[in-house]
Design an enzyme around this catalytic site. Structure first.
Site, PDB file in Angstrom:
ATOM      1  N   CYS A   1     112.565 -15.678  27.363  1.00 22.57           N
ATOM      2  CA  CYS A   1     113.344 -16.911  27.478  1.00 22.57           C
ATOM      3  C   CYS A   1     114.531 -16.951  26.529  1.00 22.57           C
ATOM      4  CB  CYS A   1     112.444 -18.117  27.234  1.00 22.57           C
ATOM      5  SG  CYS A   1     111.077 -18.238  28.420  1.00 22.57           S
TER       6      CYS A   1
ATOM      7  N   HIS B   1     116.624 -24.095  25.291  1.00 18.47           N
ATOM      8  CA  HIS B   1     115.882 -23.492  26.391  1.00 18.47           C
ATOM      9  C   HIS B   1     115.000 -24.573  27.004  1.00 18.47           C
ATOM     10  CE1 HIS B   1     113.084 -21.293  28.755  1.00 18.47           C
ATOM     11  NE2 HIS B   1     112.104 -21.394  27.887  1.00 18.47           N
TER      12      HIS B   1
ATOM     13  N   ASN C   1     111.000 -24.319  34.020  1.00 16.42           N
ATOM     14  CA  ASN C   1     111.347 -23.290  33.039  1.00 16.42           C
ATOM     15  C   ASN C   1     111.865 -22.062  33.787  1.00 16.42           C
ATOM     16  OD1 ASN C   1     111.372 -21.193  31.158  1.00 16.42           O
ATOM     17  ND2 ASN C   1     109.446 -21.797  30.185  1.00 16.42           N
TER      18      ASN C   1
END
Length: 326
Positions: A113, A253, A283
């Site tokens: 990520c 993020h 996500n």
């Protein structure tokens, strides 16, 4: 020394939308359970014939269009991804061919990520060193093919998408002020994909054990993520002589809303300073920051001279921040 300035942003998400109510039909879960724990209402799912390079290419084309450039103007392409089209070659090489960038070096960065922040750092350093003038940095994932749709604790979190930025070497005060990267491999098994690499090659037994899918210990990841996101945000601020209230837009993020809220509170940011779109995309791993950036940019949430921070955390563990003057 020249600064690396973002002169174009672009993004791309698949057309298919999967809501929490859709998930209720295939999992022992509920919309209320998901929204309460994650803040996610829906996510995008790539079509069967849609690959990571397809999303990355479309995001790149839109960023180039905004910058008023073509592929032939780009010298350096970096894609942050953990779900490339192939184990190798790099997805960046596919994008390089797709956009017609014959002069560009192209490679992928695997930092989960944090992939976009790591990729951005690589391009910024090349510009600062005077090695290149223009770079294309992309975060792109089709993560829904790496999750176990039988695991209700993880599959509800993720979605697919891509975001891209065009960087150009410029004089002046605007551009990337600093980047800050960290990692700690001691936490590897809290968030990882066990197979199929050289440690666990593809086997019938491995498929039966479903080791080709992501595994996560959510509660433990939450604790480390919040601490790491806040610490690396403070590191960027201190390195440049700023305070939390100086940030015009904080783009973290988009892991889940609970992590975003906890990190923002720890840093000392108001709700108005933080850009959130995890409710609509879930996500998207390395794609989340550039996807959010493009959305914020096109919505007029950023104006010239604004102080903007990117803040990422991902498997590895990896984490990092970027502070820039828009």
């Amino acid at each position: 020394m020249k600064k690396a300035r973002i002169i174009g942003t672009g993004s791309c998400v698949p057309e298919k939308v999967m809501t929490n109510y859709d998930l209720e039909k295939i999992l022992d879960t509920s919309h209320d359970w998901i929204i309460t724990r994650t803040g996610i209402n829906e996510r995008r799912i790539a079509a069967e014939d849609e690959q990571t390079s397809d999303l990355a290419t479309r995001a790149a084309e839109r960023a180039l269009e905004m910058a008023g450039l073509s592929g032939s103007d780009i010298e350096y392409i970096v894609v942050g991804t953990i779900t490339g089209d192939y184990p190798w070659p790099a997805t960046a090489c596919i994008v390089q061919n797709n956009i017609g960038a014959p002069k560009a070096a192209a490679f992928d960065v695997s930092a989960a990520c944090s992939g976009f922040v790591y990729a951005l750092d690589a391009a910024v350093k090349q510009i600062q060193a005077g090695a290149i003038k223009r770079a294309l940095v992309i975060g792109a994932e089709v993560l829904t093919r790496a999750i176990d749709w039988q695991d209700r604790n993880t599959c509800v979190l993720f979605g697919d998408g891509a975001g891209a930025v065009v960087l150009e070497a410029q004089d002046g005060e605007n551009g990337v002020l600093s980047t800050h990267l960290h990692s700690d491999g001691a936490y590897l098994e809290l968030l990882y994909q066990p197979g199929f690499g050289t440690r666990h090659p593809a086997t019938t037994q491995g498929l039966a054990e479903r080791i080709q899918f992501l595994r996560m210990q959510g509660n433990e990841v939450f604790k480390v993520a919040v601490r790491s996101l806040s610490e690396v945000a403070f590191e960027a601020l201190e390195a440049n002589g700023f305070k939390p209230e100086d940030i015009d837009l904080f783009i973290p993020h988009q892991a889940n809303r609970r992590i975003l809220e906890a990190a923002a509170k720890r840093i000392g940011l108001t709700e108005e300073q933080v850009f959130v779109n995890v409710d609509r995309y879930g996500n998207t791993s390395g794609a989340s920051i550039p996807l959010a950036l493009d959305e914020a940019n096109r919505a007029g949430r950023i104006k010239e001279g604004d102080l903007v921070m990117f803040d990422a955390f991902g498997g590895g563990f990896t984490w990092g921040s970027v502070l820039l003057r828009w």
